[in-house]
Design an enzyme around this catalytic site. Structure first.
Site, PDB file in Angstrom:
ATOM      1  N   GLN A  25       0.803  -1.221   0.000  1.00  0.00           N
ATOM      2  CA  GLN A  25       0.000   0.000   0.000  1.00  0.00           C
ATOM      3  C   GLN A  25       0.837   1.274   0.000  1.00  0.00           C
ATOM      4  O   GLN A  25       0.316   2.343  -0.364  1.00  0.00           O
ATOM      5  CB  GLN A  25      -0.946  -0.008   1.208  1.00  0.00           C
ATOM      6  CG  GLN A  25      -1.970  -1.118   1.151  1.00  0.00           C
ATOM      7  CD  GLN A  25      -2.922  -1.077   2.331  1.00  0.00           C
ATOM      8  OE1 GLN A  25      -2.704  -1.735   3.341  1.00  0.00           O
ATOM      9  NE2 GLN A  25      -3.972  -0.307   2.218  1.00  0.00           N
ATOM     10  N   HIS A 126       0.931  -9.296   4.759  1.00  0.00           N
ATOM     11  CA  HIS A 126      -0.221  -8.382   4.641  1.00  0.00           C
ATOM     12  C   HIS A 126      -0.682  -8.414   3.186  1.00  0.00           C
ATOM     13  O   HIS A 126      -0.629  -7.423   2.467  1.00  0.00           O
ATOM     14  CB  HIS A 126       0.177  -6.975   5.086  1.00  0.00           C
ATOM     15  CG  HIS A 126      -0.988  -6.080   5.395  1.00  0.00           C
ATOM     16  ND1 HIS A 126      -1.127  -5.373   6.581  1.00  0.00           N
ATOM     17  CD2 HIS A 126      -2.070  -5.746   4.643  1.00  0.00           C
ATOM     18  CE1 HIS A 126      -2.240  -4.642   6.538  1.00  0.00           C
ATOM     19  NE2 HIS A 126      -2.837  -4.857   5.380  1.00  0.00           N
ATOM     20  N   GLU A 171      -5.301 -10.137   9.034  1.00  0.00           N
ATOM     21  CA  GLU A 171      -6.690 -10.297   8.631  1.00  0.00           C
ATOM     22  C   GLU A 171      -6.945 -11.520   7.738  1.00  0.00           C
ATOM     23  O   GLU A 171      -7.290 -11.396   6.542  1.00  0.00           O
ATOM     24  CB  GLU A 171      -7.191  -9.024   7.948  1.00  0.00           C
ATOM     25  CG  GLU A 171      -7.121  -7.812   8.845  1.00  0.00           C
ATOM     26  CD  GLU A 171      -7.638  -6.539   8.183  1.00  0.00           C
ATOM     27  OE1 GLU A 171      -8.031  -6.570   7.019  1.00  0.00           O
ATOM     28  OE2 GLU A 171      -7.624  -5.490   8.858  1.00  0.00           O
ATOM     29  N   GLU A 357      -4.990  -1.775  14.098  1.00  0.00           N
ATOM     30  CA  GLU A 357      -5.476  -0.825  13.097  1.00  0.00           C
ATOM     31  C   GLU A 357      -6.796  -0.228  13.583  1.00  0.00           C
ATOM     32  O   GLU A 357      -7.643  -0.965  14.095  1.00  0.00           O
ATOM     33  CB  GLU A 357      -5.760  -1.484  11.735  1.00  0.00           C
ATOM     34  CG  GLU A 357      -4.555  -1.852  10.937  1.00  0.00           C
ATOM     35  CD  GLU A 357      -4.938  -2.477   9.598  1.00  0.00           C
ATOM     36  OE1 GLU A 357      -6.036  -2.164   9.070  1.00  0.00           O
ATOM     37  OE2 GLU A 357      -4.169  -3.301   9.079  1.00  0.00           O
ATOM     38  N   GLU A 412      -5.697   1.979  -1.127  1.00  0.00           N
ATOM     39  CA  GLU A 412      -6.719   1.210  -0.424  1.00  0.00           C
ATOM     40  C   GLU A 412      -7.164   0.053  -1.304  1.00  0.00           C
ATOM     41  O   GLU A 412      -8.310  -0.067  -1.712  1.00  0.00           O
ATOM     42  CB  GLU A 412      -7.892   2.107  -0.042  1.00  0.00           C
ATOM     43  CG  GLU A 412      -9.026   1.408   0.688  1.00  0.00           C
ATOM     44  CD  GLU A 412      -8.597   0.664   1.959  1.00  0.00           C
ATOM     45  OE1 GLU A 412      -7.516   0.953   2.497  1.00  0.00           O
ATOM     46  OE2 GLU A 412      -9.354  -0.224   2.385  1.00  0.00           O
ATOM     47  N   TRP A 413      -6.209  -0.807  -1.648  1.00  0.00           N
ATOM     48  CA  TRP A 413      -6.437  -2.022  -2.419  1.00  0.00           C
ATOM     49  C   TRP A 413      -7.223  -1.753  -3.694  1.00  0.00           C
ATOM     50  O   TRP A 413      -6.863  -0.798  -4.429  1.00  0.00           O
ATOM     51  CB  TRP A 413      -7.028  -3.095  -1.512  1.00  0.00           C
ATOM     52  CG  TRP A 413      -6.159  -3.311  -0.321  1.00  0.00           C
ATOM     53  CD1 TRP A 413      -6.394  -2.961   0.968  1.00  0.00           C
ATOM     54  CD2 TRP A 413      -4.836  -3.897  -0.314  1.00  0.00           C
ATOM     55  NE1 TRP A 413      -5.329  -3.281   1.775  1.00  0.00           N
ATOM     56  CE2 TRP A 413      -4.363  -3.856   1.014  1.00  0.00           C
ATOM     57  CE3 TRP A 413      -3.990  -4.458  -1.296  1.00  0.00           C
ATOM     58  CZ2 TRP A 413      -3.106  -4.338   1.389  1.00  0.00           C
ATOM     59  CZ3 TRP A 413      -2.746  -4.927  -0.934  1.00  0.00           C
ATOM     60  CH2 TRP A 413      -2.316  -4.889   0.393  1.00  0.00           C
TER      61      TRP A 413
HETATM   62  O1  LIG Z   1      -9.612  -0.797   4.909  1.00  0.00           O
HETATM   63  C1  LIG Z   1      -8.668  -0.153   5.693  1.00  0.00           C
HETATM   64  C2  LIG Z   1      -7.591  -1.145   6.105  1.00  0.00           C
HETATM   65  N1  LIG Z   1      -8.210  -2.294   6.736  1.00  0.00           N
HETATM   66  N2  LIG Z   1      -7.322  -3.290   7.185  1.00  0.00           N
HETATM   67  C3  LIG Z   1      -6.300  -3.715   6.211  1.00  0.00           C
HETATM   68  C4  LIG Z   1      -5.654  -2.537   5.504  1.00  0.00           C
HETATM   69  O2  LIG Z   1      -4.757  -2.990   4.523  1.00  0.00           O
HETATM   70  C5  LIG Z   1      -6.741  -1.623   4.935  1.00  0.00           C
HETATM   71  O3  LIG Z   1      -6.168  -0.541   4.222  1.00  0.00           O
END
Ligand SMILES: OC[C@H]1NNC[C@@H](O)[C@@H]1O
Length: 453
Positions: A25, A126, A171, A357, A412-413
């Site tokens: 990211q 991640h 996650e 986070e 943001e992916w």
């Molecule tokens: O959506 C916001 C964040 N959520 N948790 C994982 C992160 O990579 C995201 O940017």
């Protein structure tokens, strides 16, 4: 702070204040200096996958600007920095050969952080799986548990004595629900059968890495889960049943096996013929004791029964009475308190927690105005969620730290750069960083241990 709250929100001595990012990211230069491709290089360069056709090719250019960003962390008074390592930068094929320039980047970053008195918290994974491993089945191949433990060992040995707090996987639910069930994230598959297998291998890989850490590592290791508490849309039995299915599919799918409870019963109902049984030895590996658990928390959901909604047969009901962020997430700070109390109970009250986070996306201008970025909504979100966190601590929850998401506006992916979560603004035309009002507040929170809240 108001006079009546002065000092009410002081945090415990030693509470760790930081901010978080992830390699793909922010780093950019994802194929530089011998790095291998990740599934996100492939996914982001596949037309149609990314909003505005954005990729992580440049991102926040952190691979080159990391020294400047450490200075930014100092200005924010950060005591810790949670970052992730790009597996394919370190091991281009995901297995075997190490890329010296790749691991040197993280070596310099860790030393740079330590020189500034900032504690490095390292996440092994991640989401950016080496593409070469995806070619071998990736998370669908049971061999990945050993590949992941081998990768972990490279880092455990390299950073022994310098990195003391490790996260295995960020996650698991998003990796699987996004990457294998709904296809919104890399590698873009859509299969409940694959989701069950990938989810199980993600958990096995976590367990294998913990086991390897006990052999070669030093410090503390844990996993990072996203938990979104589910509140029933009504007191109708069918809505409570829907809530339980949604909670099982998102919050307990991974937590229960990690706690030695195996998969939640409702998962069979959710996945039907795609549900799989697995050998007990897998569950013994998965439930390896860990030293801490990370909680990534953003919002709650209020599901109702929805027979047509795949696969949980539940659908969240928008809570129009509350504010919602740019990502459509309801703002509900008390739900963070509830989640921390719930997680404390679910983990037997013995596992130290950390909010790894928490943050919010709001509209920010593309460039600073008079050298400032005023972000009142993010300021309010930050204040109120830190108060909610403090309330959880007051209820006896052992929370050791808070990592704001995110240090920087970033990719943001599949939503690209359209959603800004940073407490620091990034002008993606010039790469100029500007600390937002929320970042200025956070620096004060850290300086006063919460006294300013
Ligand atoms: O959506 C916001 C964040 N959520 N948790 C994982 C992160 O990579 C995201 O940017």
């Amino acid at each position: 702070m108001t006079t009546e709250t002065a000092g009410k929100y002081l945090f415990p001595e030693g509470f760790l204040w930081g901010a978080a990012t992830a390699a793909y990211q922010i780093e950019g230069s994802s194929m530089a200096d011998g790095a291998g491709a990740s599934i996100w290089d492939r996914f982001s360069h596949t037309p149609g996958n990314m909003k505005d056709g954005d990729t992580g090719d440049v991102a926040c250019d952190h691979y080159k600007r990391w020294r400047e960003d450490i200075q930014l962390m100092k200005r924010l008074n950060l005591q810790a920095y949670r970052f992730s390592v790009s597996w394919s930068r370190v091991m281009p094929e995901g297995r075997g050969a190490i890329n010296p320039k790749g691991i040197d980047f993280y070596d310099r970053l860790v030393d740079g952080l330590l020189e500034q008195g900032i504690e490095p918290l390292c996440t092994l994974y991640h989401w950016d799986l080496p593409a070469a491993l995806d070619d071998r089945g990736g998370w669908l191949n049971p061999d990945i548990a050993d590949w992941f433990a081998d990768y972990g060992q490279v880092l455990f040995e390299k950073f022994k004595g310098r990195v003391k707090t490790w996260g295995t996987i960020n996650e698991p639910w998003v990796i699987v629900d996004g990457g294998y069930l709904h296809g919104a994230l890399a590698p873009g598959h859509r299969s409940a059968f694959e989701a069950m297998i990938a989810g199980h291998n993600v958990l096995r890989a976590h367990g294998a890495a913990v086991k390897r850490f006990r052999q070669v590592g030093e410090g503390k290791i844990g996993i990072v889960l996203n938990i979104e508490p589910k509140y029933p849309a009504s007191d109708k039995p069918e809505d409570e049943a829907a809530r339980r299915r949604a909670e099982a599919q998102m919050n307990r799918w991974f937590l229960d096996p990690l706690m030695g409870r195996g998969y939640p019963e409702e998962l069979k109902d959710v996945y039907g013929e795609a549900y799989r049984e697995f050998p007990q030895e897998d569950f013994d590996l998965i439930a390896q004791p860990t030293d801490w658990m990370g909680l990534n928390w953003y919002t709650r959901a209020v599901p109702e029964n929805a027979p047509d909604a795949w696969p949980t047969r539940s659908r969240p009901v928008k809570q129009v009475q509350h504010a919602h962020t740019e990502t459509g997430w309801e703002v509900n700070p008390p739900a963070l308190t509830d989640t921390l109390v719930w997680l404390h109970e679910q983990t037997g009250g013995k596992l130290p927690l950390m909010v790894t986070e928490n943050g919010s996306a709001w509209y920010d201008p593309p460039h600073a105005i008079d050298g400032r970025i005023h972000d009142p909504m993010r300021v309010e979100y930050l204040k109120n969620h830190l108060k909610a966190l403090h309330d959880a601590i007051g209820k006896g929850v052992d929370v050791r730290g808070y990592m704001a998401w995110s240090l920087l506006d970033n990719l943001e992916w599949s939503l690209g750069y359209s959603k800004r979560f940073g407490i620091t603004h990034v002008n993606f035309q010039t790469q100029e960083r500007t600390i937002k009002d929320s970042g200025l507040l956070y620096a004060e929170v850290i300086k006063t241990h919460g006294g300013v809240l």
